[in-house]
Design an enzyme around this catalytic site. Sequence first.
Site, short mmCIF file in Angstrom:
data_model
loop_
_atom_site.label_atom_id
_atom_site.label_comp_id
_atom_site.label_asym_id
_atom_site.label_seq_id
_atom_site.Cartn_x
_atom_site.Cartn_y
_atom_site.Cartn_z
N ASP A 144 0.86 -1.19 0.00
CA ASP A 144 0.00 0.00 0.00
C ASP A 144 0.90 1.24 0.00
O ASP A 144 2.08 1.17 0.36
CB ASP A 144 -0.92 0.03 1.23
CG ASP A 144 -1.85 1.26 1.23
OD1 ASP A 144 -2.49 1.51 0.19
OD2 ASP A 144 -1.91 1.97 2.24
N SER A 145 0.30 2.37 -0.36
CA SER A 145 1.05 3.63 -0.33
C SER A 145 1.44 3.99 1.10
O SER A 145 2.34 4.81 1.30
CB SER A 145 0.20 4.75 -0.93
OG SER A 145 -1.01 4.86 -0.22
N CYS B 125 -4.30 -1.40 -2.19
CA CYS B 125 -4.44 0.05 -2.40
C CYS B 125 -5.30 0.23 -3.64
O CYS B 125 -4.97 -0.29 -4.72
CB CYS B 125 -3.05 0.65 -2.62
SG CYS B 125 -3.07 2.40 -3.04
N CYS C 201 -11.15 2.98 -0.42
CA CYS C 201 -9.77 3.36 -0.13
C CYS C 201 -9.44 2.62 1.16
O CYS C 201 -10.22 2.66 2.12
CB CYS C 201 -9.65 4.86 0.07
SG CYS C 201 -8.04 5.35 0.73
N HIS D 164 -7.47 3.14 3.46
CA HIS D 164 -7.26 3.97 4.66
C HIS D 164 -8.57 4.23 5.41
O HIS D 164 -8.55 4.53 6.60
CB HIS D 164 -6.67 5.33 4.30
CG HIS D 164 -5.20 5.33 4.06
ND1 HIS D 164 -4.62 4.71 2.98
CD2 HIS D 164 -4.18 5.90 4.76
CE1 HIS D 164 -3.30 4.90 3.03
NE2 HIS D 164 -3.01 5.62 4.10
N1 DGL Z 1 -4.93 3.41 0.57
C1 DGL Z 1 -4.94 3.90 -0.75
C2 DGL Z 1 -6.19 3.48 -1.50
O1 DGL Z 1 -6.80 2.47 -1.18
C3 DGL Z 1 -4.82 5.38 -1.00
C4 DGL Z 1 -3.95 6.20 -0.29
C5 DGL Z 1 -3.25 7.31 -1.01
O2 DGL Z 1 -3.86 8.28 -1.44
O3 DGL Z 1 -2.07 7.13 -1.06
O4 DGL Z 1 -6.56 4.12 -2.46
#
Ligand code: DGL
Length: 271
Positions: A11-12, A74, A190, A192
């Site tokens: 993931d980022s 992600c 997302c 997060h």
């Molecule tokens: N967790 C990432 C997602 O599912 C996004 C986070 C980011 O913007 O880096 O899209």
Amino acid sequence: MDKLSPIGIFDSGYGGLTVFKEIKKLLPQYDYIYLGDNARVPYGTRSFDAVYQFTKECVFKLFDLGCNLVILACNTASAKALRSIQQNDLPPGKKVLGVIRPTTESINKYTSSQNIGILATQGTVISESYPIEIAKFHPNIQVFQQACPFWVPLVENNEIESEGAQYFIEKDIMELLSKSPTIDTIVLACTHYPILLPIINTFIPEGITVLSQGKLVAESLIDYLKRHIEVEEKCSKNGTLAFYTTDNPTDFQEKARIFFGKEIIAKHIKV
Ligand code: DGL
């Protein structure tokens, strides 16, 4: 016989840990390596080329660490980089999977109104990946999207409890709901966002289901490994976990406790 290898999860930043937690719960027997590109988060506001380049570098780092199978936990990377990596970059015997398909293929189970809301990063929304994928599996479902550009920075900067978090979460949810009065299911598209669920829930009207992806992705991985025995046989099974971050490992360990639900040891890695 080829060397047995851990499953890579990328993931980022921290978000992928919400997916990893569910994968680990349903498939505890495998070895895993998690890589968070915290030094370059957020990906959600970056160009296609940047997300593709960064994601590719991290996927290849996981290959270097011995992984044969990597999950992009992600949405932004799955939307903007997965297909290009699968088509152009994969060395023989290596596989990369994303989180959008596992989420969209079973989405019909949750909606009666056939009106679905997607909350995601700008990058995921602009890519149109959700409407496109949902239309493939369930052409009758209408998809309404809302980009939430502040949510990932709020999470990454530990501002979850702040007034600012309340303000932006309410604003984006209200904007999404104003697009259709009959949305009955909202996908947190997302990885997060599940960490914001207690606040999100305070703004969701009764009768609307909010879906996090972790369990859907974990169930889909079980199915994938059953159908691809040649991949499953190459996965090592000692139940070990390793965590790498491109930023500060001490910060990562502290936050990971919240996202992953337990203490972990993280190491710094350069990609
Ligand atoms: N967790 C990432 C997602 O599912 C996004 C986070 C980011 O913007 O880096 O899209």
